[in-house]
Design a protein around this motif. Sequence first.
Motif, PDB file in Angstrom:
ATOM      1  N   VAL A  59     -55.277 -61.007  58.949  1.00  0.00           N
ATOM      2  CA  VAL A  59     -55.794 -59.976  59.469  1.00  0.00           C
ATOM      3  C   VAL A  59     -55.306 -58.627  58.817  1.00  0.00           C
ATOM      4  CG1 VAL A  59     -56.645 -60.860  61.787  1.00  0.00           C
ATOM      5  CG2 VAL A  59     -54.454 -59.527  61.405  1.00  0.00           C
ATOM      6  N   GLU A  60     -55.825 -57.608  58.535  1.00  0.00           N
ATOM      7  CA  GLU A  60     -55.243 -56.291  58.131  1.00  0.00           C
ATOM      8  C   GLU A  60     -55.370 -55.353  59.190  1.00  0.00           C
ATOM      9  OE1 GLU A  60     -56.268 -54.956  54.174  1.00  0.00           O
ATOM     10  OE2 GLU A  60     -56.624 -56.949  53.512  1.00  0.00           O
ATOM     11  N   LEU A  61     -54.256 -54.544  59.644  1.00  0.00           N
ATOM     12  CA  LEU A  61     -54.433 -53.933  60.721  1.00  0.00           C
ATOM     13  C   LEU A  61     -53.855 -52.290  60.371  1.00  0.00           C
ATOM     14  CD1 LEU A  61     -54.475 -54.047  64.295  1.00  0.00           C
ATOM     15  CD2 LEU A  61     -51.925 -53.663  63.674  1.00  0.00           C
ATOM     16  N   THR A  62     -54.503 -51.355  61.081  1.00  0.00           N
ATOM     17  CA  THR A  62     -54.126 -49.921  60.777  1.00  0.00           C
ATOM     18  C   THR A  62     -53.877 -49.528  62.113  1.00  0.00           C
ATOM     19  OG1 THR A  62     -56.479 -49.078  61.261  1.00  0.00           O
ATOM     20  CG2 THR A  62     -55.700 -49.525  58.929  1.00  0.00           C
ATOM     21  N   GLY A  63     -53.047 -48.172  62.319  1.00  0.00           N
ATOM     22  CA  GLY A  63     -52.456 -47.939  63.595  1.00  0.00           C
ATOM     23  C   GLY A  63     -51.383 -46.856  63.198  1.00  0.00           C
ATOM     24  N   PRO A 105     -54.245 -49.300  67.467  1.00  0.00           N
ATOM     25  CA  PRO A 105     -54.506 -50.523  66.300  1.00  0.00           C
ATOM     26  C   PRO A 105     -55.771 -50.735  66.106  1.00  0.00           C
ATOM     27  CG  PRO A 105     -53.859 -51.343  68.527  1.00  0.00           C
ATOM     28  CD  PRO A 105     -53.676 -49.919  68.443  1.00  0.00           C
ATOM     29  N   LYS A 106     -56.429 -51.135  65.021  1.00  0.00           N
ATOM     30  CA  LYS A 106     -57.459 -51.505  64.654  1.00  0.00           C
ATOM     31  C   LYS A 106     -57.423 -52.444  63.334  1.00  0.00           C
ATOM     32  CE  LYS A 106     -61.982 -49.572  63.092  1.00  0.00           C
ATOM     33  NZ  LYS A 106     -62.899 -48.583  62.621  1.00  0.00           N
ATOM     34  N   ILE A 107     -58.091 -53.522  63.631  1.00  0.00           N
ATOM     35  CA  ILE A 107     -58.364 -54.687  62.679  1.00  0.00           C
ATOM     36  C   ILE A 107     -59.331 -54.365  61.692  1.00  0.00           C
ATOM     37  CG2 ILE A 107     -58.794 -57.094  62.302  1.00  0.00           C
ATOM     38  CD1 ILE A 107     -57.509 -57.713  64.820  1.00  0.00           C
ATOM     39  N   ILE A 108     -59.020 -54.087  60.516  1.00  0.00           N
ATOM     40  CA  ILE A 108     -60.026 -53.632  59.513  1.00  0.00           C
ATOM     41  C   ILE A 108     -60.581 -54.877  58.508  1.00  0.00           C
ATOM     42  CG2 ILE A 108     -59.392 -51.142  59.423  1.00  0.00           C
ATOM     43  CD1 ILE A 108     -57.820 -51.884  56.878  1.00  0.00           C
ATOM     44  N   ARG A 109     -59.879 -55.745  58.687  1.00  0.00           N
ATOM     45  CA  ARG A 109     -60.264 -56.908  57.822  1.00  0.00           C
ATOM     46  C   ARG A 109     -59.753 -58.159  58.547  1.00  0.00           C
ATOM     47  NH1 ARG A 109     -58.760 -58.457  51.774  1.00  0.00           N
ATOM     48  NH2 ARG A 109     -60.590 -59.860  51.225  1.00  0.00           N
ATOM     49  N   ILE A 154     -51.384 -60.656  66.883  1.00  0.00           N
ATOM     50  CA  ILE A 154     -51.996 -59.303  66.630  1.00  0.00           C
ATOM     51  C   ILE A 154     -53.406 -59.485  67.436  1.00  0.00           C
ATOM     52  CG2 ILE A 154     -52.916 -57.594  64.885  1.00  0.00           C
ATOM     53  CD1 ILE A 154     -49.853 -57.356  65.277  1.00  0.00           C
ATOM     54  N   GLN A 155     -54.184 -60.285  67.021  1.00  0.00           N
ATOM     55  CA  GLN A 155     -55.685 -60.316  67.545  1.00  0.00           C
ATOM     56  C   GLN A 155     -55.607 -60.664  68.909  1.00  0.00           C
ATOM     57  OE1 GLN A 155     -58.188 -63.375  64.661  1.00  0.00           O
ATOM     58  NE2 GLN A 155     -55.988 -63.446  64.024  1.00  0.00           N
ATOM     59  N   HIS A 156     -54.549 -61.319  69.491  1.00  0.00           N
ATOM     60  CA  HIS A 156     -54.620 -61.572  70.943  1.00  0.00           C
ATOM     61  C   HIS A 156     -54.363 -60.222  71.522  1.00  0.00           C
ATOM     62  CE1 HIS A 156     -53.402 -63.913  74.540  1.00  0.00           C
ATOM     63  NE2 HIS A 156     -52.691 -62.637  74.923  1.00  0.00           N
ATOM     64  N   GLU A 157     -53.251 -59.307  70.952  1.00  0.00           N
ATOM     65  CA  GLU A 157     -53.264 -58.077  71.770  1.00  0.00           C
ATOM     66  C   GLU A 157     -54.424 -57.232  71.465  1.00  0.00           C
ATOM     67  OE1 GLU A 157     -50.797 -58.130  73.780  1.00  0.00           O
ATOM     68  OE2 GLU A 157     -50.111 -60.027  73.186  1.00  0.00           O
ATOM     69  N   VAL A 158     -54.855 -56.957  70.339  1.00  0.00           N
ATOM     70  CA  VAL A 158     -56.122 -56.160  70.028  1.00  0.00           C
ATOM     71  C   VAL A 158     -57.406 -56.472  71.084  1.00  0.00           C
ATOM     72  CG1 VAL A 158     -57.794 -55.479  68.365  1.00  0.00           C
ATOM     73  CG2 VAL A 158     -55.209 -55.453  67.801  1.00  0.00           C
ATOM     74  N   ARG A 183     -65.508 -64.690  79.813  1.00  0.00           N
ATOM     75  CA  ARG A 183     -66.909 -64.206  79.392  1.00  0.00           C
ATOM     76  C   ARG A 183     -67.000 -64.758  77.952  1.00  0.00           C
ATOM     77  NH1 ARG A 183     -65.818 -57.864  81.321  1.00  0.00           N
ATOM     78  NH2 ARG A 183     -65.993 -58.332  83.386  1.00  0.00           N
ATOM     79  N   PRO A 184     -67.532 -65.796  77.668  1.00  0.00           N
ATOM     80  CA  PRO A 184     -67.639 -66.616  76.500  1.00  0.00           C
ATOM     81  C   PRO A 184     -68.050 -65.785  75.416  1.00  0.00           C
ATOM     82  CG  PRO A 184     -68.312 -68.157  78.365  1.00  0.00           C
ATOM     83  CD  PRO A 184     -68.439 -66.421  78.765  1.00  0.00           C
ATOM     84  N   LEU A 185     -67.514 -65.563  74.454  1.00  0.00           N
ATOM     85  CA  LEU A 185     -67.729 -64.853  73.198  1.00  0.00           C
ATOM     86  C   LEU A 185     -68.465 -65.605  71.966  1.00  0.00           C
ATOM     87  CD1 LEU A 185     -64.371 -62.942  72.388  1.00  0.00           C
ATOM     88  CD2 LEU A 185     -66.501 -61.956  73.163  1.00  0.00           C
ATOM     89  N   PRO A 186     -69.741 -65.215  71.675  1.00  0.00           N
ATOM     90  CA  PRO A 186     -70.257 -66.205  70.591  1.00  0.00           C
ATOM     91  C   PRO A 186     -69.367 -66.623  69.519  1.00  0.00           C
ATOM     92  CG  PRO A 186     -70.883 -63.897  70.356  1.00  0.00           C
ATOM     93  CD  PRO A 186     -69.866 -64.026  71.777  1.00  0.00           C
ATOM     94  N   GLY A 187     -70.012 -67.613  68.752  1.00  0.00           N
ATOM     95  CA  GLY A 187     -69.071 -68.337  67.633  1.00  0.00           C
ATOM     96  C   GLY A 187     -68.771 -67.366  66.660  1.00  0.00           C
ATOM     97  N   TYR A 188     -69.619 -66.189  66.423  1.00  0.00           N
ATOM     98  CA  TYR A 188     -69.327 -65.384  65.313  1.00  0.00           C
ATOM     99  C   TYR A 188     -68.399 -64.376  65.783  1.00  0.00           C
ATOM    100  CZ  TYR A 188     -72.902 -62.698  67.839  1.00  0.00           C
ATOM    101  OH  TYR A 188     -73.527 -61.916  68.938  1.00  0.00           O
ATOM    102  N   ALA A 189     -67.773 -64.619  66.889  1.00  0.00           N
ATOM    103  CA  ALA A 189     -66.885 -63.215  67.356  1.00  0.00           C
ATOM    104  C   ALA A 189     -65.404 -63.015  66.448  1.00  0.00           C
ATOM    105  CB  ALA A 189     -66.756 -63.409  68.776  1.00  0.00           C
ATOM    106  N   LEU A 190     -65.379 -63.864  65.611  1.00  0.00           N
ATOM    107  CA  LEU A 190     -63.981 -63.730  64.696  1.00  0.00           C
ATOM    108  C   LEU A 190     -64.449 -62.844  63.799  1.00  0.00           C
ATOM    109  CD1 LEU A 190     -62.949 -67.477  64.125  1.00  0.00           C
ATOM    110  CD2 LEU A 190     -62.010 -65.385  65.418  1.00  0.00           C
ATOM    111  N   VAL A 191     -65.674 -62.374  63.407  1.00  0.00           N
ATOM    112  CA  VAL A 191     -66.046 -61.306  62.481  1.00  0.00           C
ATOM    113  C   VAL A 191     -65.629 -59.755  63.213  1.00  0.00           C
ATOM    114  CG1 VAL A 191     -67.693 -59.922  61.288  1.00  0.00           C
ATOM    115  CG2 VAL A 191     -67.888 -62.786  61.256  1.00  0.00           C
ATOM    116  N   TRP A 192     -64.924 -59.258  62.725  1.00  0.00           N
ATOM    117  CA  TRP A 192     -64.365 -57.859  63.241  1.00  0.00           C
ATOM    118  C   TRP A 192     -65.279 -56.619  62.872  1.00  0.00           C
ATOM    119  CZ3 TRP A 192     -60.930 -58.193  66.990  1.00  0.00           C
ATOM    120  CH2 TRP A 192     -60.332 -59.277  66.905  1.00  0.00           C
TER     121      TRP A 192
END
Length: 196
Positions: free
Chosen positions: A107-111, A76-80, A131-135, A187-196
């Motif tokens: 989200v849009e996913l390919t796989g 799986p890959k989140i493309i958008r 989906i995001q949690h699993e990816v 391991r905290p992620l920065p605020g912009y981490a929602l951008v894939w």
Amino acid sequence: MKQKIWMLPDKSDFLRQRTTKLKTIGSQARQLAEDFFDTWDTVAAYGIAAPQIGSSLRSFIWKGKDMEAPEVIYNPKIIRAYGELKDYDGCLSVPGVYCPTRRAEVVELTGLDAEGRPIRRKYEGFDARIIQHEVDHLDGVLFIDRIDDLSEAYTLKEGPEDEEGDVTYIQVPDDEEIKAWVERFRRPLPGYALVW
């Protein structure tokens, strides 16, 4: 074969590794799918990622709200991703701890599906959250890395039975010991981490 769920703190190093893309959907992938399905009925979850059952292959099993049965997705890959929703999150690998996290609303996913056929799908709302949690798991990221405010973390305590006789659960704020445990492993992620 039914697999044990790998959890913190014992499997911390393995759960933090990035998974490997499958080159073909052969016997190894089919065995993993069998393990996913055999394990599925033994846990209460919306999804299980390969690292949670000791595999480093890029895949997960999940079941969305309108699905009759769970399905396996390979590579799986989140493309958008766009929009943002903050809602609860929890994980079999971080047992007993829950906290709101920010995730993309769509989200849009390919796989590849279980037969190895290419897929491209769009998910919204809670399905997008799953989906995001699993990816994330496949990239070595745990939901605790996405917590903005540890004071929002909670555990569930058994409450009184409802009118149908089913047990209810009450959210109880995490005590300082649980918060310190989460802080130790996140391991905290920065605020912009929602951008894939």
